[in-house]
Motif scaffolding. Structure first.
Motif, mmCIF file in Angstrom:
data_model
loop_
_atom_site.group_PDB
_atom_site.id
_atom_site.type_symbol
_atom_site.label_atom_id
_atom_site.label_comp_id
_atom_site.label_asym_id
_atom_site.label_seq_id
_atom_site.Cartn_x
_atom_site.Cartn_y
_atom_site.Cartn_z
ATOM 1 N N VAL A 1 -28.589 -16.785 1.368
ATOM 2 C CA VAL A 1 -27.256 -17.324 1.839
ATOM 3 C C VAL A 1 -26.468 -18.130 0.728
ATOM 4 C CG1 VAL A 1 -26.329 -18.958 3.602
ATOM 5 C CG2 VAL A 1 -28.024 -17.264 4.194
ATOM 6 N N GLU A 2 -27.295 -18.907 -0.094
ATOM 7 C CA GLU A 2 -26.680 -19.716 -1.205
ATOM 8 C C GLU A 2 -26.108 -18.604 -2.133
ATOM 9 O OE1 GLU A 2 -27.940 -22.122 -4.805
ATOM 10 O OE2 GLU A 2 -28.541 -23.255 -2.989
ATOM 11 N N GLN A 3 -26.932 -17.868 -2.563
ATOM 12 C CA GLN A 3 -26.368 -16.722 -3.347
ATOM 13 C C GLN A 3 -25.247 -16.022 -3.057
ATOM 14 O OE1 GLN A 3 -27.713 -16.688 -6.804
ATOM 15 N NE2 GLN A 3 -25.774 -15.795 -7.079
ATOM 16 N N ALA A 4 -25.287 -15.368 -1.805
ATOM 17 C CA ALA A 4 -24.034 -14.895 -1.284
ATOM 18 C C ALA A 4 -22.969 -15.423 -0.955
ATOM 19 C CB ALA A 4 -24.276 -13.944 0.162
ATOM 20 N N ILE A 5 -22.974 -16.697 -0.901
ATOM 21 C CA ILE A 5 -21.818 -17.648 -0.846
ATOM 22 C C ILE A 5 -21.337 -17.749 -2.228
ATOM 23 C CG2 ILE A 5 -21.165 -19.888 -0.558
ATOM 24 C CD1 ILE A 5 -22.712 -20.120 1.891
ATOM 25 N N ARG A 6 -22.147 -18.078 -3.408
ATOM 26 C CA ARG A 6 -21.807 -18.228 -4.464
ATOM 27 C C ARG A 6 -21.274 -16.961 -5.066
ATOM 28 N NH1 ARG A 6 -26.016 -20.022 -8.596
ATOM 29 N NH2 ARG A 6 -24.189 -20.600 -9.961
ATOM 30 N N ASP A 7 -21.779 -15.845 -4.815
ATOM 31 C CA ASP A 7 -21.150 -14.593 -5.533
ATOM 32 C C ASP A 7 -19.654 -14.103 -4.676
ATOM 33 O OD1 ASP A 7 -23.447 -14.306 -6.825
ATOM 34 O OD2 ASP A 7 -24.451 -12.818 -5.745
ATOM 35 N N THR A 8 -19.644 -14.459 -3.333
ATOM 36 C CA THR A 8 -18.330 -13.996 -3.001
ATOM 37 C C THR A 8 -17.064 -15.204 -2.819
ATOM 38 O OG1 THR A 8 -19.180 -14.719 -0.579
ATOM 39 C CG2 THR A 8 -19.538 -12.641 -1.274
ATOM 40 N N LEU A 9 -17.485 -16.284 -2.806
ATOM 41 C CA LEU A 9 -16.642 -17.283 -2.621
ATOM 42 C C LEU A 9 -16.226 -18.353 -3.860
ATOM 43 C CD1 LEU A 9 -17.322 -18.981 0.896
ATOM 44 C CD2 LEU A 9 -15.918 -17.147 0.299
ATOM 45 N N ASN A 10 -17.393 -18.210 -5.017
ATOM 46 C CA ASN A 10 -17.321 -19.050 -6.202
ATOM 47 C C ASN A 10 -16.841 -20.246 -5.964
ATOM 48 O OD1 ASN A 10 -17.377 -18.854 -9.013
ATOM 49 N ND2 ASN A 10 -15.239 -18.733 -9.265
ATOM 50 N N PRO A 11 -17.757 -21.029 -5.338
ATOM 51 C CA PRO A 11 -17.449 -22.697 -5.203
ATOM 52 C C PRO A 11 -17.910 -23.323 -6.388
ATOM 53 C CG PRO A 11 -19.546 -22.058 -3.995
ATOM 54 C CD PRO A 11 -18.781 -20.790 -4.368
ATOM 55 N N ASP A 12 -17.273 -24.534 -6.460
ATOM 56 C CA ASP A 12 -17.694 -25.409 -7.898
ATOM 57 C C ASP A 12 -19.464 -25.700 -7.579
ATOM 58 O OD1 ASP A 12 -15.068 -25.454 -9.144
ATOM 59 O OD2 ASP A 12 -14.397 -26.528 -7.606
ATOM 60 N N LYS A 13 -19.594 -25.903 -6.287
ATOM 61 C CA LYS A 13 -21.111 -26.497 -6.084
ATOM 62 C C LYS A 13 -21.451 -25.963 -4.686
ATOM 63 C CE LYS A 13 -24.615 -29.298 -6.889
ATOM 64 N NZ LYS A 13 -25.723 -28.449 -6.482
ATOM 65 N N ILE A 14 -22.636 -25.874 -4.455
ATOM 66 C CA ILE A 14 -23.296 -25.818 -3.006
ATOM 67 C C ILE A 14 -24.143 -26.914 -2.746
ATOM 68 C CG2 ILE A 14 -24.843 -24.180 -1.629
ATOM 69 C CD1 ILE A 14 -22.914 -22.652 -2.360
ATOM 70 N N ASN A 15 -23.892 -27.599 -1.729
ATOM 71 C CA ASN A 15 -24.647 -28.584 -1.102
ATOM 72 C C ASN A 15 -25.840 -27.972 -0.040
ATOM 73 O OD1 ASN A 15 -22.220 -31.142 -0.817
ATOM 74 N ND2 ASN A 15 -23.167 -30.138 -2.703
ATOM 75 N N VAL A 16 -26.931 -28.419 -0.061
ATOM 76 C CA VAL A 16 -27.931 -27.945 0.921
ATOM 77 C C VAL A 16 -28.406 -29.201 1.405
ATOM 78 C CG1 VAL A 16 -29.914 -26.550 1.216
ATOM 79 C CG2 VAL A 16 -28.309 -25.871 -0.372
ATOM 80 N N ALA A 17 -28.524 -29.204 2.832
ATOM 81 C CA ALA A 17 -29.002 -30.295 3.433
ATOM 82 C C ALA A 17 -29.770 -30.143 4.753
ATOM 83 C CB ALA A 17 -27.863 -31.373 3.713
ATOM 84 N N SER A 18 -30.696 -30.795 5.144
ATOM 85 C CA SER A 18 -31.381 -30.684 6.037
ATOM 86 C C SER A 18 -31.752 -32.186 7.066
ATOM 87 C CB SER A 18 -32.709 -30.155 6.128
ATOM 88 O OG SER A 18 -33.462 -30.076 7.358
ATOM 89 N N PHE A 19 -30.908 -32.578 7.740
ATOM 90 C CA PHE A 19 -31.120 -33.946 8.452
ATOM 91 C C PHE A 19 -31.865 -33.953 9.782
ATOM 92 C CE2 PHE A 19 -26.999 -34.102 5.809
ATOM 93 C CZ PHE A 19 -27.395 -34.972 4.907
ATOM 94 N N GLY A 20 -31.148 -33.516 10.926
ATOM 95 C CA GLY A 20 -31.564 -33.496 12.076
ATOM 96 C C GLY A 20 -31.854 -34.757 12.985
ATOM 97 N N ASN A 21 -31.228 -35.854 12.285
ATOM 98 C CA ASN A 21 -31.401 -37.198 13.063
ATOM 99 C C ASN A 21 -30.527 -37.274 14.235
ATOM 100 O OD1 ASN A 21 -32.471 -38.033 10.547
ATOM 101 N ND2 ASN A 21 -30.651 -38.587 9.659
ATOM 102 N N GLN A 22 -29.421 -36.605 14.472
ATOM 103 C CA GLN A 22 -28.868 -36.501 15.791
ATOM 104 C C GLN A 22 -29.200 -35.439 16.518
ATOM 105 O OE1 GLN A 22 -24.551 -36.816 14.956
ATOM 106 N NE2 GLN A 22 -24.740 -38.533 13.778
ATOM 107 N N VAL A 23 -29.552 -34.278 16.016
ATOM 108 C CA VAL A 23 -30.093 -32.995 16.612
ATOM 109 C C VAL A 23 -31.233 -32.678 16.184
ATOM 110 C CG1 VAL A 23 -29.598 -30.802 17.490
ATOM 111 C CG2 VAL A 23 -27.623 -32.322 17.168
ATOM 112 N N PRO A 24 -32.688 -33.317 16.827
ATOM 113 C CA PRO A 24 -33.836 -32.919 16.020
ATOM 114 C C PRO A 24 -34.205 -31.453 16.339
ATOM 115 C CG PRO A 24 -34.106 -34.185 17.969
ATOM 116 C CD PRO A 24 -32.701 -34.125 17.727
#
Length: 159
Positions: free
Chosen positions: A80-103
């Motif tokens: 998913v990250e690579q597809a986003i980079r290849d198609t949208l060309n963002p300056d950065k990708i943030n990846v996060a996993s929290f689940g504090n509010q929705v575990p």
């Protein structure tokens, strides 16, 4: 008798799933789905291309998964990250996993641009500037390509 986190029994999983908003709906526009997980596009006009990878069964942590499932979820995340980079060309990708509010196990994959409303801060922080409508519109015009790329790549990796 030890105290601590409750045992992850099927009864506990089912009881928690009944109250879980991620179990109750897809959580966004479906891009790809397998028996174990799904990729959705989050409806957030300020952050076009924002996706979530969601484990379908109600579990809280990556360590609730067996090794194969963990590896597959990381593989999906990288695709998913690579597809986003290849198609949208963002300056950065943030990846996060929290689940504090929705575990419920899910990962946020968020394309970031130096012009977005919160950059360089997290999207959950304080807004630094107004939305750049022209840039957002340009990226939104590429979302169908991003979605098709994610679906195609995951379909090949997980036939």
């Amino acid at each position: 008798m030890e105290t601590g986190a409750p045992v992850n029994t099927m009864a506990n999983v089912m009881a928690n799933a009944i109250k879980c908003p991620i179990c109750m709906s897809d959580g966004g526009a479906m891009i790809w789905r397998s028996e174990r997980m799904r990729v959705i596009q989050v409806d957030d006009s300020a952050f076009p291309g924002y996706c979530r990878i969601i484990w379908n069964m109600h579990v809280k942590e990556m360590t609730d998964l067996d090794e194969r499932d963990r590896q597959d979820m990381f593989t999906v995340m990288l695709i998913v990250e690579q597809a986003i980079r290849d198609t949208l060309n963002p300056d950065k990708i943030n990846v996060a996993s929290f689940g504090n509010q929705v575990p419920h196990l899910h990962w946020h994959i968020i394309p970031r641009w130096n012009w977005d409303t919160h950059f360089p801060d997290p999207i959950w922080g304080k807004e630094r500037r107004e939305a750049d409508v022209d840039h957002v519109s340009r990226v939104r015009g590429e979302l169908l390509l991003m979605r098709a790329s994610i679906d195609d790549r995951l379909g090949k990796a997980f036939p």
